[in-house]
Scaffold this motif. Structure first.
Motif, PDB file in Angstrom:
ATOM      1  N   CYS A  46       5.364   0.686  19.813  1.00 43.16           N
ATOM      2  CA  CYS A  46       4.259   0.121  19.259  1.00 43.16           C
ATOM      3  C   CYS A  46       4.305  -1.814  19.568  1.00 43.16           C
ATOM      4  CB  CYS A  46       4.198   0.197  18.132  1.00 43.16           C
ATOM      5  SG  CYS A  46       6.087  -0.670  17.856  1.00 43.16           S
ATOM      6  N   PRO A  47       3.014  -2.059  19.255  1.00 48.74           N
ATOM      7  CA  PRO A  47       2.489  -3.665  19.774  1.00 48.74           C
ATOM      8  C   PRO A  47       3.444  -4.796  19.007  1.00 48.74           C
ATOM      9  CG  PRO A  47       0.709  -2.681  18.466  1.00 48.74           C
ATOM     10  CD  PRO A  47       1.627  -1.579  18.528  1.00 48.74           C
ATOM     11  N   LEU A  48       3.467  -5.737  20.337  1.00 48.97           N
ATOM     12  CA  LEU A  48       3.918  -6.938  19.600  1.00 48.97           C
ATOM     13  C   LEU A  48       3.296  -7.500  17.845  1.00 48.97           C
ATOM     14  CD1 LEU A  48       4.915  -9.200  22.735  1.00 48.97           C
ATOM     15  CD2 LEU A  48       6.424  -7.144  21.653  1.00 48.97           C
ATOM     16  N   THR A  49       2.131  -6.644  16.882  1.00 49.50           N
ATOM     17  CA  THR A  49       2.174  -7.381  16.474  1.00 49.50           C
ATOM     18  C   THR A  49       2.557  -6.027  15.464  1.00 49.50           C
ATOM     19  OG1 THR A  49       0.490  -5.836  16.769  1.00 49.50           O
ATOM     20  CG2 THR A  49      -0.096  -8.408  17.388  1.00 49.50           C
ATOM     21  N   CYS A  50       3.136  -5.483  15.948  1.00 50.02           N
ATOM     22  CA  CYS A  50       3.471  -4.453  14.364  1.00 50.02           C
ATOM     23  C   CYS A  50       4.658  -5.400  14.004  1.00 50.02           C
ATOM     24  CB  CYS A  50       4.886  -2.989  15.136  1.00 50.02           C
ATOM     25  SG  CYS A  50       5.470  -1.684  14.074  1.00 50.02           S
ATOM     26  N   ASP A  77       7.425   5.969  18.945  1.00 52.69           N
ATOM     27  CA  ASP A  77       6.091   6.758  20.238  1.00 52.69           C
ATOM     28  C   ASP A  77       4.579   5.947  18.844  1.00 52.69           C
ATOM     29  OD1 ASP A  77       7.831   7.822  21.497  1.00 52.69           O
ATOM     30  OD2 ASP A  77       7.669   9.762  20.198  1.00 52.69           O
ATOM     31  N   CYS A  78       4.277   5.251  18.256  1.00 48.46           N
ATOM     32  CA  CYS A  78       3.049   4.823  17.732  1.00 48.46           C
ATOM     33  C   CYS A  78       2.663   4.160  18.711  1.00 48.46           C
ATOM     34  CB  CYS A  78       3.653   3.617  16.312  1.00 48.46           C
ATOM     35  SG  CYS A  78       4.743   4.458  15.241  1.00 48.46           S
ATOM     36  N   THR A  79       1.266   4.364  19.437  1.00 45.92           N
ATOM     37  CA  THR A  79       0.019   3.706  20.226  1.00 45.92           C
ATOM     38  C   THR A  79      -0.635   2.233  19.369  1.00 45.92           C
ATOM     39  OG1 THR A  79      -1.358   4.994  19.384  1.00 45.92           O
ATOM     40  CG2 THR A  79      -0.437   5.116  21.510  1.00 45.92           C
ATOM     41  N   MET A  80       0.070   2.510  17.719  1.00 40.25           N
ATOM     42  CA  MET A  80      -0.696   1.556  16.770  1.00 40.25           C
ATOM     43  C   MET A  80       0.584   0.325  16.514  1.00 40.25           C
ATOM     44  SD  MET A  80      -4.148   1.036  17.202  1.00 40.25           S
ATOM     45  CE  MET A  80      -4.998   0.096  16.674  1.00 40.25           C
ATOM     46  N   ASN A  81       0.152  -0.079  15.244  1.00 34.62           N
ATOM     47  CA  ASN A  81       1.258  -0.315  13.984  1.00 34.62           C
ATOM     48  C   ASN A  81       1.627   0.770  13.424  1.00 34.62           C
ATOM     49  OD1 ASN A  81       0.853  -3.022  14.972  1.00 34.62           O
ATOM     50  ND2 ASN A  81      -0.320  -3.170  13.014  1.00 34.62           N
ATOM     51  N   CYS A  82       2.986   0.600  13.231  1.00 32.62           N
ATOM     52  CA  CYS A  82       4.312   1.648  12.448  1.00 32.62           C
ATOM     53  C   CYS A  82       3.895   2.139  11.652  1.00 32.62           C
ATOM     54  CB  CYS A  82       5.516   1.380  12.658  1.00 32.62           C
ATOM     55  SG  CYS A  82       6.601   1.232  14.705  1.00 32.62           S
ATOM     56  N   ASP A 124       1.130  -1.034  -0.140  1.00 29.37           N
ATOM     57  CA  ASP A 124       0.016  -0.211   0.073  1.00 29.37           C
ATOM     58  C   ASP A 124       1.135   1.065   0.129  1.00 29.37           C
ATOM     59  OD1 ASP A 124       0.991   0.840   2.627  1.00 29.37           O
ATOM     60  OD2 ASP A 124      -0.529  -0.820   3.286  1.00 29.37           O
ATOM     61  N   ASP A 125      -0.027   2.650   0.188  1.00 29.41           N
ATOM     62  CA  ASP A 125       0.948   3.944   0.118  1.00 29.41           C
ATOM     63  C   ASP A 125       1.252   4.322   0.961  1.00 29.41           C
ATOM     64  OD1 ASP A 125      -1.267   4.277  -2.903  1.00 29.41           O
ATOM     65  OD2 ASP A 125       0.684   3.375  -2.761  1.00 29.41           O
ATOM     66  N   HIS A 126       0.949   3.515   2.217  1.00 29.24           N
ATOM     67  CA  HIS A 126       0.918   4.114   3.521  1.00 29.24           C
ATOM     68  C   HIS A 126       2.412   3.572   4.251  1.00 29.24           C
ATOM     69  CE1 HIS A 126      -2.917   5.615   2.922  1.00 29.24           C
ATOM     70  NE2 HIS A 126      -3.354   4.203   2.944  1.00 29.24           N
ATOM     71  N   GLY A 127       2.925   3.904   3.930  1.00 30.44           N
ATOM     72  CA  GLY A 127       4.403   3.839   4.803  1.00 30.44           C
ATOM     73  C   GLY A 127       5.607   2.891   4.385  1.00 30.44           C
ATOM     74  N   ILE A 160      18.958  -4.046   8.470  1.00 31.01           N
ATOM     75  CA  ILE A 160      17.400  -4.073   8.762  1.00 31.01           C
ATOM     76  C   ILE A 160      17.001  -3.074  10.549  1.00 31.01           C
ATOM     77  CG2 ILE A 160      15.092  -5.076   9.310  1.00 31.01           C
ATOM     78  CD1 ILE A 160      15.288  -6.192   6.013  1.00 31.01           C
ATOM     79  N   TYR A 161      16.307  -2.735  10.394  1.00 34.70           N
ATOM     80  CA  TYR A 161      16.131  -1.765  11.624  1.00 34.70           C
ATOM     81  C   TYR A 161      14.745  -1.972  12.251  1.00 34.70           C
ATOM     82  CZ  TYR A 161      20.119   1.016  12.426  1.00 34.70           C
ATOM     83  OH  TYR A 161      21.227   1.410  12.464  1.00 34.70           O
ATOM     84  N   GLU A 162      14.340  -2.973  12.864  1.00 30.43           N
ATOM     85  CA  GLU A 162      12.974  -3.476  14.172  1.00 30.43           C
ATOM     86  C   GLU A 162      12.888  -2.427  14.901  1.00 30.43           C
ATOM     87  OE1 GLU A 162      12.617  -7.872  13.810  1.00 30.43           O
ATOM     88  OE2 GLU A 162      12.599  -8.310  12.245  1.00 30.43           O
ATOM     89  N   CYS A 163      11.354  -2.698  14.900  1.00 28.13           N
ATOM     90  CA  CYS A 163      11.411  -1.810  16.402  1.00 28.13           C
ATOM     91  C   CYS A 163      11.652  -2.743  17.316  1.00 28.13           C
ATOM     92  CB  CYS A 163       9.603  -1.751  16.262  1.00 28.13           C
ATOM     93  SG  CYS A 163       9.033  -0.495  14.653  1.00 28.13           S
ATOM     94  N   GLY A 164      12.490  -1.935  18.803  1.00 21.91           N
ATOM     95  CA  GLY A 164      12.296  -2.557  19.571  1.00 21.91           C
ATOM     96  C   GLY A 164      11.946  -2.586  20.996  1.00 21.91           C
ATOM     97  N   THR A 165      12.837  -2.533  21.578  1.00 24.28           N
ATOM     98  CA  THR A 165      12.443  -2.355  23.820  1.00 24.28           C
ATOM     99  C   THR A 165      12.132  -1.200  23.720  1.00 24.28           C
ATOM    100  OG1 THR A 165      14.748  -2.266  23.919  1.00 24.28           O
ATOM    101  CG2 THR A 165      13.520  -5.046  23.684  1.00 24.28           C
ATOM    102  N   GLY A 166      12.883   0.080  22.525  1.00 21.30           N
ATOM    103  CA  GLY A 166      12.032   1.410  23.493  1.00 21.30           C
ATOM    104  C   GLY A 166      11.303   1.533  22.149  1.00 21.30           C
ATOM    105  N   CYS A 167      10.653   1.226  21.681  1.00 20.27           N
ATOM    106  CA  CYS A 167       9.803   1.406  21.220  1.00 20.27           C
ATOM    107  C   CYS A 167       7.992   0.793  21.391  1.00 20.27           C
ATOM    108  CB  CYS A 167       9.467   0.740  20.060  1.00 20.27           C
ATOM    109  SG  CYS A 167      11.336   0.738  18.520  1.00 20.27           S
TER     110      CYS A 167
END
Length: 630
Positions: A469-473, A426-431, A151-154, A460-467
């Motif tokens: 976003c949920p584990l489902t990201c 700081d994403c509260t939902m999926n990035c 998709d076109d959302h990032g 590749i940078y994956e979201c980590g412990t400092g993010c």
């Protein structure tokens, strides 16, 4: 049966006792169930959907059977084509006038040759070359298809042509094939290969019918019988080369090595039952002629699979000989032509049979294997799914002598947490687009929403412990652990190896390569007895995954994030995981991708699939040392 008549001498590859006059090809192909998203009708070939008008009403070019509305709508001109250096035999590019009004400008599509040849590949370098050729083409197809789905959302990638960008919302399997066709990237268009096709192995698995067309295994998108029409055959007769069996015909009787195949004709679209008698022409006559001349037939089987994006998986099951042909009364009361095919001996195991066996072993790992099983789960629950151990060669139990670790162990002084990776998102939902983690990856995410790697990168940078976003990201793919059910097994050729009970999709995460991470200074103090693995020696195979430069001249190879410091080593002498048993190969089916999400400065070595891998086929990686096996 038609009567015989005199005709010119047949081509050398045919040894017929007699020849028949030409027949008009049947315009109704044998339509096999095709991958089609739910809610959409299957496209159907008619004369109204032709790309161009055939010059001779008695002959119908192959494009008749390849073309259908969705395909034509998507197949826009991408620019001038050039001769494909990857074809088995070079041939000139022919110009095809535009058909539907929405096709912009002229199309150049290499016409499919009617010249029939056999290919014999004996030398290892040649086998590796053609295998690499097919793999490269399949990677381009898969990469295009994934990007078209994005998709076109990032999650999109820079460096795509405007044409590809415009086609994102169309059916990706058809669009990817059409784009490659317009770039002259379809293989084996310069000749009609009888029998084995170089670079394609018995047991290879595919998710889309279009992919079979792209590599030349079966040249028709939907029709079940691929054949050279009478008007194009030098002998004046149609000759069949391959069939697809998808279980959709009531009179078929498939027992694996023995197949009773029903001919074409007498059915309405999307109706399983016969509506009228079949006739001996078109594909039916082609199969009969192939039987008469002893021509071997490639058999591809389609099997329903709920884990496939198309709902089907297709296995190339090897070569068969047609031994008998007769007319019979079908189950619906109409006359049908039937063909008995016997599988030629001394071929690799059928992919469809391996698929069934693997499903049985998932339910009962000891089932069907009376001897040799050692352990149901060497990970002792540390992985998401069990990792079994199987040995029916000798009494070696070496993998049980090591501590199993699902993830690599890093030096104690290694920094961890948010400080090691900078501030988290700081994403509260999926990035989404603009996310801090997207910026670290160059402005876009490495995976699609299903967790498939879009293209390889130096890092590749994956979201980590400092993010937050949920584990489902979707940007937490590799850290979630394995999802395929793997088995470490004893191999006569390679020692210990790894295989999967599942079909592994190209671009998906397989496992981590785990051990104890040691610094360069620590490694110098250790005796290297073959238990030190050097990540810096892994060839940069990640460059190949997602490379669509053949299809998009605007494609720019990934150069950001930059390659990390790879001077460290991984010690597997005491603790390891399933990834450490991957075999070395110069033509691998998996590759190493470096990923960071928690520890600095050491990236993790994550293993991703380079191609679709059928169940129970050995996984192999290029360690960058030695010659490996072919």
């Amino acid at each position: 049966m038609p009567s015989s008549s005199a005709s010119p001498p047949p081509p050398p590859w045919l040894q017929p006792p007699f020849l028949l006059p030409g027949f008009k090809p049947e315009l109704e192909p044998k339509i096999e169930p095709m991958n089609c998203p739910s809610g959409q009708l299957e496209p159907f070939v008619t004369r109204d959907t032709l790309l161009f008008t055939p010059p001779n009403p008695n002959t119908v070019p192959d494009e008749v059977e390849n073309a259908f509305p969705e395909h034509l709508r998507l197949a826009h001109h991408l620019g001038a084509s050039s001769n494909d250096h990857r074809s088995v035999i070079s041939a000139p590019v022919v110009e095809v006038p535009a058909g539907p009004s929405d096709i912009v400008g002229s199309r150049k599509r290499k016409a499919r040759s009617a010249e029939m040849v056999r290919a014999s590949i004996v030398d290892t370098p040649d086998r590796l070359y053609f295998r690499g050729l097919v793999r490269r083409t399949r990677m381009t197809y898969d990469s295009l298809r994934y990007l078209l789905l994005t998709d076109d959302h990032g999650r999109g990638e820079a460096g795509l042509s405007d044409e590809i960008t415009r086609r994102r919302k169309a059916r990706s399997d058809l669009t990817a094939g059409a784009l490659m066709g317009n770039r002259d990237l379809w293989l084996n268009r310069d000749s009609r290969i009888i029998g084995c096709i170089p670079g394609i192995r018995v047991g290879d698995v595919f998710f889309y019918r279009m992919e079979l067309v792209v590599i030349g295994l079966h040249g028709l998108i939907q029709a079940g019988i691929d054949f050279v029409t009478a008007g194009r055959s030098t002998s004046g007769e149609p000759i069949a080369t391959s069939i697809v069996v998808s279980g959709g015909y009531e009179d078929d009787d498939d027992k694996g090595a023995v197949l009773i195949y029903t001919g074409q004709g007498g059915r309405e679209r999307n109706v399983a039952q016969q509506r009228s008698d079949q006739k001996l022409h078109g594909g039916n006559l082609a199969l009969e002629r192939s039987m008469n001349y002893g021509i071997e037939i490639r058999v591809i089987r389609g099997i329903k699979c709920n884990k496939s994006p198309s709902g089907m998986v297709y296995f190339y099951d090897g070569l068969y000989k047609i031994t008998d042909c007769w007319m019979d009364l079908g189950k619906s009361g109409f006359k049908v032509y039937k063909y008995k095919l016997l599988r030629i001996k001394d071929q690799d195991e059928m992919g469809s049979e391996m698929f069934k066996l693997a499903n049985e072993l998932k339910q009962n790992p000891s089932g069907g294997r009376s001897v040799g099983h050692i352990c149901l789960d060497i990970s002792t629950g540390k992985e998401n799914v069990p990792v079994s151990l199987f040995n029916d060669v000798d009494n070696d139990k070496d993998p049980l002598c090591f501590e199993y670790i699902a993830h690599s162990i890093f030096p104690q002084q290694t920094s961890q947490g948010a400080g090691s990776m900078g501030n988290g998102c700081d994403c509260t939902m999926n990035c989404s687009m603009g996310c801090y983690c997207a910026l670290k990856n160059g402005g876009c995410f490495p995976y699609d929403e299903n967790g498939t790697l879009l293209r390889g990168k130096p890092l590749i940078y994956e979201c980590g412990t400092g993010c937050k976003c949920p584990l489902t990201c979707p940007n937490r793919v590799s850290q979630k652990g394995i999802s395929y059910e793997l088995e470490v097994f004893r191999s006569i050729e390679t020692g210990w190896g790894v295989r999967s009970f599942d079909v592994i999709r190209a671009g998906t995460f397989v496992c981590e390569f785990s051990g104890i991470t040691v610094t360069k200074q620590e490694a110098e103090q250790l005796s290297d007895d073959g238990c030190l693995v050097y990540p810096g020696k892994f060839p940069a195979r990640w460059i190949e995954w997602g490379d669509i430069s053949d299809a998009s001249p605007d494609y720019v190879p990934a150069g950001f994030p930059s390659t990390p410091d790879l001077s460290f080593s991984i010690d597997v002498s005491r603790a390891r995981n399933v990834g450490c048993y991957l075999s070395h190969c110069r033509s691998p089916n998996v590759f190493a991708q470096f990923v960071l999400f928690d520890h600095m400065p050491y990236p993790r070595v994550m293993i991703f699939a380079m191609e679709n891998i059928p169940p129970l086929r050995e996984l192999s990686i290029d360690y960058g040392v030695g010659d490996g096996y072919a």
